[in-house]
Structure formats: structure tokens, C-alpha cells
Design a protein around this motif. Structure first.
Motif, PDB file in Angstrom:
ATOM      1  N   ALA A   1       0.829  -1.208   0.000  1.00 36.14           N
ATOM      2  CA  ALA A   1       0.000   0.000   0.000  1.00 36.14           C
ATOM      3  C   ALA A   1       0.862   1.256   0.000  1.00 36.14           C
ATOM      4  CB  ALA A   1      -0.934  -0.002   1.215  1.00 36.14           C
ATOM      5  N   HIS A   2       1.971   1.232   0.769  1.00 34.38           N
ATOM      6  CA  HIS A   2       2.858   2.396   0.803  1.00 34.38           C
ATOM      7  C   HIS A   2       3.468   2.639  -0.570  1.00 34.38           C
ATOM      8  CE1 HIS A   2       5.627   4.944   3.533  1.00 34.38           C
ATOM      9  NE2 HIS A   2       5.661   5.419   2.302  1.00 34.38           N
ATOM     10  N   ALA A   3       3.834   1.560  -1.267  1.00 35.54           N
ATOM     11  CA  ALA A   3       4.400   1.717  -2.602  1.00 35.54           C
ATOM     12  C   ALA A   3       3.403   2.386  -3.545  1.00 35.54           C
ATOM     13  CB  ALA A   3       4.817   0.357  -3.159  1.00 35.54           C
ATOM     14  N   VAL A   4       2.135   1.984  -3.489  1.00 39.47           N
ATOM     15  CA  VAL A   4       1.113   2.575  -4.353  1.00 39.47           C
ATOM     16  C   VAL A   4       0.877   4.032  -3.981  1.00 39.47           C
ATOM     17  CG1 VAL A   4      -1.329   2.495  -4.986  1.00 39.47           C
ATOM     18  CG2 VAL A   4      -0.013   0.376  -4.852  1.00 39.47           C
ATOM     19  N   VAL A   5       0.746   4.302  -2.678  1.00 42.27           N
ATOM     20  CA  VAL A   5       0.499   5.671  -2.220  1.00 42.27           C
ATOM     21  C   VAL A   5       1.641   6.595  -2.636  1.00 42.27           C
ATOM     22  CG1 VAL A   5       0.340   7.116  -0.147  1.00 42.27           C
ATOM     23  CG2 VAL A   5      -1.013   5.020  -0.311  1.00 42.27           C
ATOM     24  N   ALA A   6       2.879   6.135  -2.424  1.00 42.70           N
ATOM     25  CA  ALA A   6       4.035   6.953  -2.791  1.00 42.70           C
ATOM     26  C   ALA A   6       4.141   7.108  -4.300  1.00 42.70           C
ATOM     27  CB  ALA A   6       5.323   6.333  -2.238  1.00 42.70           C
ATOM     28  N   ALA A   7       3.884   6.025  -5.043  1.00 42.97           N
ATOM     29  CA  ALA A   7       4.001   6.079  -6.495  1.00 42.97           C
ATOM     30  C   ALA A   7       2.999   7.043  -7.110  1.00 42.97           C
ATOM     31  CB  ALA A   7       3.805   4.683  -7.091  1.00 42.97           C
ATOM     32  N   LEU A   8       1.829   7.185  -6.495  1.00 39.19           N
ATOM     33  CA  LEU A   8       0.806   8.089  -7.007  1.00 39.19           C
ATOM     34  C   LEU A   8       1.001   9.520  -6.523  1.00 39.19           C
ATOM     35  CD1 LEU A   8      -2.386   5.864  -6.679  1.00 39.19           C
ATOM     36  CD2 LEU A   8      -1.063   6.379  -8.736  1.00 39.19           C
ATOM     37  N   GLY A   9       1.972   9.738  -5.655  1.00 36.67           N
ATOM     38  CA  GLY A   9       2.252  11.093  -5.176  1.00 36.67           C
ATOM     39  C   GLY A   9       1.362  11.540  -4.039  1.00 36.67           C
ATOM     40  N   CYS A  10       0.685  10.615  -3.371  1.00 41.54           N
ATOM     41  CA  CYS A  10      -0.196  10.973  -2.251  1.00 41.54           C
ATOM     42  C   CYS A  10       0.604  11.073  -0.958  1.00 41.54           C
ATOM     43  CB  CYS A  10      -1.301   9.926  -2.092  1.00 41.54           C
ATOM     44  SG  CYS A  10      -2.375   9.755  -3.525  1.00 41.54           S
ATOM     45  N   SER A  11      -0.034  11.640   0.049  1.00 39.89           N
ATOM     46  CA  SER A  11       0.604  11.744   1.358  1.00 39.89           C
ATOM     47  C   SER A  11       0.285  10.501   2.178  1.00 39.89           C
ATOM     48  CB  SER A  11       0.101  12.981   2.112  1.00 39.89           C
ATOM     49  OG  SER A  11       0.492  12.922   3.471  1.00 39.89           O
ATOM     50  N   PRO A  12       1.295   9.777   2.660  1.00 37.77           N
ATOM     51  CA  PRO A  12       1.034   8.611   3.505  1.00 37.77           C
ATOM     52  C   PRO A  12       0.352   8.975   4.826  1.00 37.77           C
ATOM     53  CG  PRO A  12       3.286   8.571   2.667  1.00 37.77           C
ATOM     54  CD  PRO A  12       2.729   9.933   2.371  1.00 37.77           C
ATOM     55  N   ALA A  13       0.468  10.229   5.253  1.00 38.75           N
ATOM     56  CA  ALA A  13       0.007  10.610   6.587  1.00 38.75           C
ATOM     57  C   ALA A  13      -1.451  11.050   6.649  1.00 38.75           C
ATOM     58  CB  ALA A  13       0.895  11.734   7.133  1.00 38.75           C
TER      59      ALA A  13
END
Length: 310
Positions: free
Chosen positions: A197-209
Motif C-alpha cells: 500500500a505504501h508503494a502505491v500511495v508513494a508512487a501516485l504522489g499521495c501523502s502517507p500521513a
């Protein structure tokens, strides 16, 4: 010979979409380095070459060393990198967005900052988990109760299917081995799902927080996204692994979950779900602008002074 520092960063068009990548790769007790556009894993058995653009998340277990050049390549490739502690008890992550546009991040921040819209996204997340129910009028407390009941039912169902005994969710963050095989497997599966999930969130440019269900943690949105697929993918893979016995249950869980993610096309679905939840169109432009009044965006790299001398 050109150095790593002089190589240009890859453009989004040159990179493999996150939905087309391998979900995650786990390495331990080896040295991770770089050879051109591949990372290498060197251990007592030799050297293995792995194309960096095919990796969604690299899980680095105990005994791993990683070079600066390898991290440069992984960052440029948009791969998530997760340091996993002994037996997957600890979790650390990082990555660089494949989507160089800020459109999804701005859509996420806009929805998160508005209390009603934040609740709307949370309800939409539960709608994905409960396709036969309508959570549109549920309060947050009711949503949490629905999720709690769903997890208990899932644990009982998977226990009956696999024959693995299950009493309750019970694990010690400081002692992975203290839990029974089923709890160890569920913990290992959860860590892997957080990495994906972190890989997808980071790859899409979203904020993990900026989470909509979870809050107050640097990975709140990562946990939100991972929970969408917990019952479907993570828990069944964990019980399948536990059914084979307690020996190397974490390793078998990782392999079972990786196969399930690949077989179901979960990475591609995850990308689409995040985009849909945030109400943003796929893609977007990475053209740099500066903000002006009334929502007008001006070209960056220009002096917008009206002619007055400073």
C-alpha cells in the motif's frame, strides 16, 4: 564515464506503471547494490540481478546492506523501500512518486481538510469493503463496528476453512515468536500489505500521513489503503501459510500473499481505487506553476514583478 549524479532522472513515461509491477520482493542477509539499471543482491550463493523498474516494493530484512547507488536507482524508479525488522515486527518505508504530478496529493489534501468530505471518503472506503451494504448514513462509530464484526467473521471463516485453531488476535510487538502460528502469519501478512500500500500511495504522489479512517500516524493513509484488501488477500494467505505448520510461517506467508496479489491483479485495482476515492482523474501534469489570486496558476521560472525596482 558518467557518474550516477550526472544521470538524468527518468520521466513518468519511461517508468513502468505501478499496477504492472511485481508487488514486493523480500531480501535478507545480502548486500544490495547497483549494476546499470538493475539492482544486485549479493550473498554466499552469488549475485542476482533484478530490474529496478519491475519492483513495486523492496522489503529489506535482517542482515541486509544497501549502497547509495542502489537507493538512487530505486528512488528514481519509483520503487518503495521498506526496512523490515526481525521476523517482520518492525516497519520503515520510503519512496519516490512515479506520478510526478501533484494533482492526487492536492485532491487528497482538499478532501482531508473538509470534515464532511473526509467522512465521505471514509464511507466510500467502507463501501468497497461492504459492496452489499450502504454505509452512506453511518457514523464513524458505526463504520468501525462494521469493520470489527467483519474481521471477527473473517478469522472464524478462515479458521474453519483451513482447520487452523483461532482464539483471538493476539501479538506482542516486541516478541514476534510469542504468538501462535496463525497470529504470526497475520502479522507478517499485515506488514507486507502495508509495504504494498505504501508503494502505491508513494508512487501516485499521495501523502502517507493524511488518512480518512486512521489518523495521527505518519502512515495513516497507507493503513487505510491496506485495510481495503485485508479480508480479501492478507488474512486468507496468512491462514493458508499457518495451515502448513509453524516452521518459517512468516516466509510462507510472504510467498502466499505475493502469489495472491499477482493472481488477482490487486496492484492495478489498488491504483484505480485510490484515484476513485480521491475523486481525481488518472494522470495529471507535472508542469510547475505558481499560485496567484482567484485560482489562477502562473508559469514558474519567471519574474512576475510588475516592473517596480526592488
Amino acid at each position: 564515464m558518467s557518474t550516477v549524479g550526472r544521470r538524468g532522472a527518468a520521466t513518468p513515461r519511461e517508468l513502468t506503471r505501478v499496477g504492472d509491477r511485481s508487488s514486493f520482493l523480500y531480501l535478507e542477509r545480502c548486500k544490495v547494490s547497483r549494476d546499470n539499471n538493475a539492482i544486485t543482491a549479493t550473498d554466499a550463493d552469488g549475485v542476482r540481478h533484478i530490474p529496478s523498474a519491475t519492483i513495486g516494493t523492496l522489503l529489506l530484512g535482517p542482515g541486509t546492506e544497501v549502497t547509495h547507488q542502489a537507493m538512487t536507482l530505486l528512488g528514481d524508479s519509483g520503487a518503495g523501500v521498506v526496512w523490515v525488522g526481525e521476523r517482520a515486527v518492525r516497519y520503515y518505508a520510503g519512496g519516490r512518486a512515479l506520478n510526478r504530478s501533484s494533482s492526487l496529493a492536492e485532491a487528497q489534501a482538499s478532501a482531508w481538510a473538509n470534515q464532511q468530505r473526509r467522512l465521505g471518503v471514509a464511507r466510500a472506503m467502507y463501501r468497497l469493503r461492504f459492496p452489499d451494504e450502504d454505509p452512506s448514513s453511518c457514523t464513524r462509530q458505526q463504520l468501525l463496528g462494521m469493520e470489527g464484526r467483519r474481521l471477527k467473521e473473517c478469522y472464524r471463516r478462515e479458521s474453519a476453512r483451513t482447520g487452523v485453531p483461532w482464539l483471538r488476535r493476539d501479538y506482542d510487538r516486541e516478541d514476534f515468536a510469542a504468538g501462535d502460528a496463525a497470529n504470526q502469519a497475520v502479522t507478517a501478512a499485515a506488514q507486507c500489505m502495508y509495504g504494498v500500500a505504501h508503494a502505491v500511495v508513494a508512487a501516485l504522489g499521495c501523502s502517507p500521513a493524511l488518512g480518512f479512517v486512521h489518523s495521527g500516524h505518519e502512515l495513516s493513509f497507507v493503513m487505510d489503503v491496506a485495510d481495503l484488501y485485508k479480508v480479501e488477500a492478507a488474512i486468507p494467505a496468512a491462514f493458508d501459510a499457518a495451515a502448513e505448520g509453524p516452521e518459517d510461517v512468516a516466509g510462507r506467508t510472504r510467498r502466499a500473499l505475493r502469489d495472491r496479489i499477482h493472481a488477482t491483479g490487486l496492484l492495478e485495482r489498488c491504483v484505480g481505487d485510490v484515484q476513485s476515492l480521491l475523486g481525481a482523474a488518472p494522470g495529471g501534469t507535472d508542469r510547475m506553476t505558481v499560485q496567484s489570486d482567484w485560482g489562477i496558476r502562473l508559469e514558474s521560472g519567471r519574474n512576475h514583478d510588475d516592473g517596480n525596482e526592488w
